[in-house]
Design an enzyme around this catalytic site. Structure first.
Site, PDB file in Angstrom:
ATOM      1  CE  LYS A 115      -4.199  -2.089   1.473  1.00  7.86           C
ATOM      2  NZ  LYS A 115      -5.322  -2.226   2.362  1.00  7.86           N
ATOM      3  CE  LYS A 197      -8.494 -11.986   0.435  1.00  7.77           C
ATOM      4  NZ  LYS A 197      -8.090 -11.905   1.826  1.00  7.77           N
ATOM      5  CE  LYS A 200     -13.180  -5.700   2.064  1.00  8.63           C
ATOM      6  NZ  LYS A 200     -13.711  -6.450   3.140  1.00  8.63           N
TER       7      LYS A 200
END
Ligand code: TRP
Length: 334
Positions: A115, A197, A200
């Protein structure tokens, strides 16, 4: 005297919408395991604000997540369900854990590295300390078992390291938890890029099946799922698209991959896609209907959640008090 059950703890982020991956990888397993444990399940809204959330949507998504837990069959006789931010001991213990966790350890977390490489200098500090809040979620309840997706294993190992470190300094304050990573369902992959994966935060809308999707949307997503070159339906790492569809069917039906493969002898990818869509639609329909039932009575849902938070806080406070005493904080009462 009743025999003491082991404790299971897990949480899901109420960001956007829950996916089929959350359901098959997490919720379904919680339901299966719940009778053997004393369970604490929560929606981690404090974690959710590590990325910007629309205030109205955050609350709605939190209710949706918890209504889904109930709809999936989480039984209040076995499980306490609540909203993370309702139990103040979570951020309180997280602060203490921050003081016993090393910059080096948090810098090595792959989720943070991923991230931060995308966000650069403007990455929020909360994303860096995300794992210590998660450790707090777990250690407060003296958890024995923590079911998580494979991507959270590193955070769980860190939780164990922190618990052991503090126990070595102050005596046995924390149970050192074990991860539980289910082999089937833990890695439901993105339908458009089956190397990733289903999530969302990463998926395009076509890559992830949301628990709120209509039957039509689900069908469309599976029909457009990326498959692999070739025509033969087999279960192997070099056919990640096909493998993912088979895994989804396995997670729903409880069958072994080989059984599914055998039933597709001489059939085409298209058959597998349509069948998988139908399998998912059939599985989600009662879940969706029940979720709406729980959402339609907000007062009752709020009552369940405030009772849950109250119960959780008793357990959490016992641990926090022990920690504060061991550290040497002055007691609050005479
Ligand atoms: N970080 C977990 C995830 O993204 C969610 C989570 C937060 C969690 N606190 C937890 C999971 C405690 C298990 C236990 O999936």
């Amino acid at each position: 005297m009743s025999t003491q059950k082991k404790i299971m703890v897990s949480g899901i982020q109420p960001t956007n919408k829950l996916t089929l991956g959350n359901y098959l990888g997490a919720l379904k397993n919680w339901v299966k395991l719940q009778t053997e444990y004393e369970c604490y399940f929560f929606a981690v809204d404090l974690h959710a604000i590590t990325s910007r959330q629309d205030p109205k949507e955050l609350a709605a998504n939190t209710y949706f997540a918890l209504a889904t837990y109930l709809a999936a069959g989480i039984d209040l006789n076995h499980a306490t369900i609540f909203v993370q931010s309702h139990v103040r001991q979570h951020p309180e213990l997280a602060w203490v854990l921050n003081c016993f966790t090393y910059m080096g350890e948090l810098s090595r977390m792959t989720q943070f590295k991923d991230k931060s490489s995308r966000a650069g200098e403007t990455i929020p500090v909360g994303l860096f300390t995300y794992p210590t809040l998660m450790a707090s979620d777990i250690l407060l309840y003296q958890a024995d078992l923590v079911p998580v997706g494979a991507d959270q294993k590193q955070h769980l190992e860190l939780t164990r390291d922190i618990a052991i470190r503090i126990n070595n300094l102050y005596g046995d304050l924390f149970k050192v938890p074990e991860p539980f990573i289910p082999n089937i369902g833990a890695r439901i992959m993105d339908l458009q890029s089956p190397e990733n994966k289903m999530s969302k935060s990463v998926s395009t809308d076509m890559g992830a099946v949301f628990l709120s999707d209509s039957a039509k949307e689900i069908e469309k997503k599976f029909k457009r799922a990326v498959t692999d070159s070739g025509t033969e339906i087999s279960y192997s790492q070099d056919k990640p698209g096909i493998k993912n569809l088979i895994d989804i069917q396995c997670a729903i039906s409880g069958k072994k991959p080989q059984e599914i493969v055998a039933s597709y002898q001489g059939k085409l990818y298209g058959h597998l896609k349509v069948d998988t869509a139908n399998c998912v639609i059939g599985e989600l329909k009662p879940l969706q209907e029940q979720t709406q039932v729980f959402l339609s009575d907000k007062a009752e849902l709020q009552r369940i959640l405030s009772k849950g938070a109250e119960k959780a806080a008793v357990k959490a406070e016992a641990t926090l008090r022990k920690v504060y005493d061991a550290i040497g904080f002055a007691p609050t009462h005479s």
